[in-house]
Design an enzyme around this catalytic site. Structure first.
Site, PDB file in Angstrom:
ATOM      1  N   CYS A 113       0.832  -1.204   0.000  1.00 49.94           N
ATOM      2  CA  CYS A 113       0.000   0.000   0.000  1.00 49.94           C
ATOM      3  C   CYS A 113       0.872   1.261   0.000  1.00 49.94           C
ATOM      4  CB  CYS A 113      -0.929   0.005   1.216  1.00 49.94           C
ATOM      5  SG  CYS A 113      -2.042   1.423   1.254  1.00 49.94           S
ATOM      6  N   LYS A 155       2.140  -9.656  -0.859  1.00 54.11           N
ATOM      7  CA  LYS A 155       2.114  -8.697  -1.963  1.00 54.11           C
ATOM      8  C   LYS A 155       3.017  -7.537  -1.596  1.00 54.11           C
ATOM      9  CE  LYS A 155       0.230  -6.308  -5.505  1.00 54.11           C
ATOM     10  NZ  LYS A 155      -1.144  -5.792  -5.401  1.00 54.11           N
ATOM     11  N   HIS A 185       4.105  -5.817  -7.464  1.00 52.74           N
ATOM     12  CA  HIS A 185       3.652  -4.693  -8.280  1.00 52.74           C
ATOM     13  C   HIS A 185       4.907  -3.977  -8.760  1.00 52.74           C
ATOM     14  CE1 HIS A 185       0.633  -1.150  -8.798  1.00 52.74           C
ATOM     15  NE2 HIS A 185       1.638  -1.060  -9.661  1.00 52.74           N
ATOM     16  N   ASN A 216       2.132  -7.918 -11.239  1.00 55.90           N
ATOM     17  CA  ASN A 216       1.056  -6.939 -11.106  1.00 55.90           C
ATOM     18  C   ASN A 216       1.512  -5.608 -11.691  1.00 55.90           C
ATOM     19  OD1 ASN A 216      -0.433  -5.134  -8.318  1.00 55.90           O
ATOM     20  ND2 ASN A 216      -1.392  -5.695 -10.238  1.00 55.90           N
TER      21      ASN A 216
END
Length: 384
Positions: A113, A155, A185, A216
């Site tokens: 995040c 993640k 990501h 991602n």
């Protein structure tokens, strides 16, 4: 509806003892990937559909809002949840609760995040800088979940910025902790959602670890997902913003990875049918009043690029009953062709890169310590 030919079939995805027929994961997105949306996407094609992210502290303390997010549709055969936390003990206990009390089949831990209110407390994409803390959190989660045979993945992003990259160390730590996979990501926290995702970093991580790596970033069409897997060697892909207003993307992804023809460009008539189904599922789970309110945010994504006028869009954005929705959808031209200009284009938030990532004071001075602060106080998830 036009078609394009897909390449040879790709294998499914295996995470521990969990097998996913299509190597595609729906990224958790706050206020989006609730039970209704997950079912809508799953009706289009096979994949792993992850619940909105919840905080470990909220779960352990029995917070009502957190528990209300742990709702699953009766059609969900695989329950997947993304968990956020910075305290190893809390995360371990939360993982146990998810497995023992909620029948979860897969747990993903969020360390990607980029939201400032999270990173300023050392959470999200900032946390992997503290290697020791990251390892401890993962070890607690894996120890708890493994007792129930539930795989744990994580993640993350490339790092805080280009000068403080963490993804290779994070991959090594995840593998050593017993994680079943890692999703990357291909952007830094500083990039947020701007610029282009670095697929070369995904390929580098694939070569660096022996556990499955999921890629991602910048997957807007099925062809993008296939190309990412071919270029990086990733075991699968994670799709976030690309499916906003386009749940049929999972149909295309399933076809592409099965080596079949990919159906694209639905007419407005097909889109409005999808909108109606989405609203119906929301109302089924939340009640009609709240379900219709939740649906409003999706209208602009569904109609992106279509010629529907401002009056129709505004009215749909204020819909309060399914009957009103039906009347408004009936006014849309069912034969209008899908706007090809919208293909391959970014969806959802983009923004600009940040000149500075907000971090706790002295955060970058020590990459091996446990850090400080309490990033679980306020969190939002965004697909990482």
């Amino acid at each position: 509806m036009t078609t394009q030919t897909a390449p040879a079939a790709a294998p499914g995805l295996r995470l521990g003892n969990l097998e996913v027929a299509t190597p595609v994961v729906l990224a958790p997105m706050a206020g989006i990937t609730n039970a209704a949306y997950r079912r809508l996407c799953a009706e289009q094609g096979a994949g792993l559909y992850v619940c909105e992210m919840i905080t470990s502290r909220g779960l352990v303390e029995g917070d009502e809002r957190t528990l209300n997010m742990l709702v699953f549709d009766e059609a969900e055969t695989t329950r997947s949840v993304q968990l956020y936390g910075s305290d190893p003990v809390h995360v371990g206990k939360a993982a146990e609760i998810l497995c023992a009390e909620h029948g979860v089949d897969h747990i993903d831990l969020n360390f990607g995040c980029p939201v400032p209110k999270v990173t300023r407390k050392g959470g999200g994409g900032a946390l992997p800088w503290k290697r020791g803390l990251l390892a401890e959190i993962l070890e607690h989660a894996v120890a708890s979940a493994s007792r129930y045979g539930v795989p744990v993945t994580m993640k993350t992003r490339k790092g805080i910025d280009d000068d403080h990259l963490t993804y290779l160390d994070a991959g090594r730590i995840a593998e050593q902790a017993g994680c079943a996979g890692i999703a990357l990501h291909g952007r830094t926290v500083a990039q947020a959602y701007s610029g282009r995702a670095d697929w070369d970093a995904i390929a580098e991580l694939v070569a660096h670890v022996d556990i499955p790596v999921l890629g991602n970033g910048d997957i807007w069409e099925a062809a993008d997902a296939v190309r990412m897997v071919e270029q990086t060697g990733a075991a699968g892909v994670v799709v976030g913003r690309g499916c906003l207003g386009r749940p049929w993307l999972f149909r295309d992804l399933a076809a592409a990875f099965a080596g079949e023809q990919v159906a694209t460009l639905p007419t407005l008539g097909e889109v409005r049918s999808m909108m109606r189904r989405h609203a119906e599922l929301l109302c089924r789970h939340m009640g009609e009043e709240r379900g219709c309110k939740e649906f409003r945010k999706h209208v602009s994504w569904y109609l992106k690029g279509f010629a529907a006028g401002g009056t129709a869009r505004r009215s749909l954005g204020l819909v309060s009953t399914l009957a009103d929705l039906d009347a408004l959808l009936a006014d849309l031209d069912p034969d209008e062709q899908f706007p090809s200009a919208a293909l391959g284009a970014p969806r959802g938030r983009q923004g600009s890169p940040r000149s500075r990532v907000v971090l706790p004071e002295g955060w970058l001075d020590d990459s091996d310590g446990r850090g400080s602060g309490n990033p679980e106080d306020t969190v939002e998830t965004d697909g990482g």
